[in-house]
Design a protein around this motif. Structure first.
Motif, short mmCIF file in Angstrom:
data_model
loop_
_atom_site.label_atom_id
_atom_site.label_comp_id
_atom_site.label_asym_id
_atom_site.label_seq_id
_atom_site.Cartn_x
_atom_site.Cartn_y
_atom_site.Cartn_z
N ARG A 62 -51.83 37.16 59.21
CA ARG A 62 -51.12 37.30 57.81
C ARG A 62 -50.02 38.82 58.11
O ARG A 62 -50.36 39.55 58.85
CB ARG A 62 -52.13 37.84 56.70
CG ARG A 62 -51.38 37.71 55.26
CD ARG A 62 -52.29 38.71 54.26
NE ARG A 62 -53.49 37.88 54.38
CZ ARG A 62 -55.04 38.27 53.39
NH1 ARG A 62 -54.64 39.58 53.32
NH2 ARG A 62 -55.47 36.71 52.59
N ILE A 66 -47.38 28.92 61.58
CA ILE A 66 -47.10 29.41 59.44
C ILE A 66 -47.89 28.59 59.42
O ILE A 66 -47.58 26.81 59.01
CB ILE A 66 -45.98 29.04 59.88
CG1 ILE A 66 -45.69 30.93 60.51
CG2 ILE A 66 -46.00 29.67 57.77
CD1 ILE A 66 -44.19 31.92 59.33
N ASP A 67 -49.41 28.11 58.83
CA ASP A 67 -49.28 27.82 58.08
C ASP A 67 -49.35 27.60 55.98
O ASP A 67 -49.20 26.25 55.86
CB ASP A 67 -51.27 28.22 57.81
CG ASP A 67 -52.17 28.53 58.52
OD1 ASP A 67 -51.64 27.17 59.50
OD2 ASP A 67 -53.57 28.53 58.59
N GLY A 68 -48.73 28.35 56.00
CA GLY A 68 -47.95 28.60 54.41
C GLY A 68 -47.28 29.92 54.30
O GLY A 68 -47.57 31.07 54.36
N GLU A 75 -49.09 33.53 56.56
CA GLU A 75 -50.00 33.19 57.36
C GLU A 75 -49.54 31.94 57.42
O GLU A 75 -49.69 31.54 57.59
CB GLU A 75 -51.22 33.23 55.62
CG GLU A 75 -51.28 33.79 54.90
CD GLU A 75 -53.30 33.60 53.83
OE1 GLU A 75 -53.35 32.59 53.58
OE2 GLU A 75 -53.10 34.75 53.16
N GLY A 76 -51.22 32.82 58.39
CA GLY A 76 -51.19 31.04 60.03
C GLY A 76 -51.46 31.87 60.52
O GLY A 76 -53.16 32.81 60.70
#
Lengths: 97, 97, 97, 97, 97, 97, 97
Positions: free
Chosen positions: E7, E33-35, E55-56
């Motif tokens: 993060r 990266i998740d979002g 975050e990822g």
């Protein structure tokens, strides 16, 4: 309908001795009790002000008060009582002064 | 459509006796009630101000009020009523004064 | 795309009678509603200010307003509307004045 | 990498009519949207200030803005945008003025 | 030991254009990266102050900063960094000035 | 009895360089650590004040402090330590000054 | 009835050395303890004020106090005691001064 007491919150005044551990242990020894939380609110030279949160399936309020008195304390007020089949939490609304 | 009352929050004024335990036990004895939470808001020399949170599948509001009156108390205001198939919580918005 | 109303939060002004229980019960009787929460915000000598949180799969806003009017009340403002397949909560950001 | 918009929080100014229900319904009708929350922040004589929280798998921001404009409103600011495979919440830190 | 960045919270200053949607989309396009959550903290006539929560599983901080610069923005401060096998939240203690 | 350190919260002062990412990465590289959260509390012209939340099954506090020193920083205070079989959260009571 | 102590919250004053890590490790070594959280409340030139949250199935309060004393500290107050079959949390009511 189940009218048993499931939670009792008491405001207690007691001398410094015996300490909060003795109070908690003595109350936990009562039948119908799952657990007791004794939290110190205030202390002055003579007296401690405790808040007791007592939970179980069938709390005997009179017996609890007797134990508090036996330890030199007094129940200053009954701050919350919960009865019934499940523990209902207080819902706060804008009307609570 | 299910119009039954699932939660009732009442502001109650009552004399010191009988105590909150008697009130909670008496109300828990009503049909259609899962549980009742009686919390002390304020105390002065004559009167105690309690907030009652009553939950169940089919609360009989009139019968509850009658019980409160029988114990010497009065319902000062109906602070919250929840009806239906499930208990909907109040959603606060910036408009709530 | 599902445009049905899933939640409606209304600010309502009404005379003291009929009471909040009558209002909650009448609204809970509408089709497409899972439950209704009626909370008292303020009371003065003539009028009560209530906040209604109504949830369901397909709320008919016009019919709800009509019921409020039939009971002598008025919808003072529509404070929140939620539409769609799931109930999206408001996300607060620093910009909310 | 998934760059789709999963959440959009918009600050919108609009005339009193059409009301928030019309706005919420119109936006919920867009493709790629799971739900929309329209909350009233402020009202004055001419204008309503709303905060829109829109969530879905692939939000078309330009189309949303167009719908707001068609209803007589304006997007005052884009308060939050969330893109990607999952909805990441804002983490507050002491640096947020 | 996993030293990957899971993060990154960045305080970013940028001109009004391109808007926050372009920033969020551009950053979401990075590998690992998740979002990404882009929230508007403040706006004045020239500049917008955004807080980015990214975050990822393996965030490339330098590449992110480069993208921010390419869009005309600057990373004003790194407000939080989380590395390792799982995302550890900050624990607040009384010492936090 | 398990006396291993499961969480360590440190207040750290460090020069601007190296940045928080280098600090987080270096600490995450230690054995016995699941993750590390580095959050910026304050910045002035020379120094940054960070709070580090480090969690794992067996944290080596001395080695962590050494790494902080190697990067030019100092551990200003140990704000929280958690040891044992599970991570016990601090319980706040009215006595916390 | 189970009168064992499940949680003990102690307000402790101690000299700067030994540090909080030594205190936490020493207490975690006691039988009947799942974990201990030592959080720094205040520091002045001579003394540190710590709050200890100790949880387990059968905490020996006297032995804990002895360990604190052995490390040069004193138990300033017993802030919370929880006994019984399960850990009951304190319920706050409007009466808590």
């Amino acid at each position: 309908m189940n009218t048993k007491i499931r939670r009792l919150v008491l405001d207690v005044l007691k001398p410094h001795e015996p300490d909060a551990i003795v109070v908690a242990t003595a109350i936990a020894d009562h039948a119908g009790i799952d657990g007791v939380n004794v939290t110190l609110l205030e202390t002055d030279r003579e007296v401690q002000n405790l808040t007791l949160t007592i939970e179980g399936e069938a709390i005997d309020a009179a017996a609890i008060e007797e134990t508090v008195n036996d330890l030199g304390g007094t129940v200053h007020s009954i701050d919350q009582v919960v009865c019934g089949d499940r523990t209902v939490e207080r819902v706060k609304t804008p009307q609570d002064r």
